[in-house]
Design a protein around this motif. Structure first.
Motif, PDB file in Angstrom:
ATOM      1  N   GLU A 182      -0.981   0.267  47.777  1.00 20.49           N
ATOM      2  CA  GLU A 182      -1.242   1.110  47.693  1.00 20.49           C
ATOM      3  C   GLU A 182      -0.760   2.105  46.653  1.00 20.49           C
ATOM      4  O   GLU A 182      -1.901   3.193  46.387  1.00 20.49           O
ATOM      5  N   GLN A 183      -0.129   1.959  45.259  1.00 16.35           N
ATOM      6  CA  GLN A 183      -0.195   2.983  44.257  1.00 16.35           C
ATOM      7  C   GLN A 183      -1.039   2.295  43.377  1.00 16.35           C
ATOM      8  O   GLN A 183      -1.375   3.647  42.150  1.00 16.35           O
ATOM      9  N   TYR A 184      -1.512   1.720  43.803  1.00 10.72           N
ATOM     10  CA  TYR A 184      -2.730   1.336  42.767  1.00 10.72           C
ATOM     11  C   TYR A 184      -4.104   2.039  42.926  1.00 10.72           C
ATOM     12  O   TYR A 184      -4.972   1.555  44.129  1.00 10.72           O
ATOM     13  N   TRP A 185      -5.463   1.946  42.539  1.00 13.63           N
ATOM     14  CA  TRP A 185      -6.410   2.664  43.269  1.00 13.63           C
ATOM     15  C   TRP A 185      -8.059   2.634  42.358  1.00 13.63           C
ATOM     16  O   TRP A 185      -7.489   2.076  41.235  1.00 13.63           O
ATOM     17  N   VAL A 186      -8.668   1.932  42.545  1.00 12.80           N
ATOM     18  CA  VAL A 186     -10.114   2.235  42.071  1.00 12.80           C
ATOM     19  C   VAL A 186     -10.305   3.933  41.513  1.00 12.80           C
ATOM     20  O   VAL A 186     -11.157   3.840  40.403  1.00 12.80           O
TER      21      VAL A 186
END
Length: 158
Positions: free
Chosen positions: A73-77
């Motif tokens: 969840e802490q990684y995003w596009v």
């Protein structure tokens, strides 16, 4: 791709110089906040394969690009709303393109089995963020942006 990954791929083109691989790896919680899955799509180019003897060949140059996607969840596009403008950060944290160069040594077993080759390889790589950081910060050394990896590749099916 994590310290352990498994995948499949195919080679093609004149003398099978091109390879496309798909893999899934694991980034253990000991190296991150928790365990993550890492998916990779690789495009490899091997311009030369030199047969040393009947069963051994050397590939003095392997080069390519790969794209990794990490779960969590802490990684995003797309940048989260907490950043002040739409291009504040400018890079996705979930997808990471990486360039690499390396070398390979391949053992070719007898032709009557399903294994076409067993390849030992190493790679030196740098991702987009590290390359941009190096361009903007001349004090960064290559050892701070270049990663070393090695592995074994099992080539099946003739």
């Amino acid at each position: 791709m994590g310290p352990l990954s498994l995948g499949c791929g195919w080679d093609y083109g004149r003398k099978c110089r091109w390879e496309t691989d798909l893999s899934v790896g694991v980034l253990p919680g000991a190296w991150s906040d928790r365990t993550h899955a890492v998916f990779a799509l690789r495009q490899n180019y091997i311009p030369w394969s030199i047969r040393c003897c009947r069963r051994l060949s050397v590939e003095p140059l392997a080069a390519g690009i790969y794209l990794t996607l990490i779960t969590g969840e802490q990684y995003w596009v797309r940048e989260p709303d907490k950043y002040p403008s739409s291009r504040y950060y400018g890079f996705t944290s979930r997808l990471r393109p990486t360039l690499y160069v390396g070398q390979r040594l391949t053992y070719h077993p007898k032709s009557d089995g399903p294994v076409r080759g067993v390849t030992l390889y190493y790679e030196l790589s740098a991702n987009d963020l590290d390359i941009v950081a190096k361009c903007g910060n001349k004090t960064l050394g290559l050892s701070q942006i270049v990663r070393f990896s090695c592995g074994v590749k099992l080539q099946l099916l003739r």
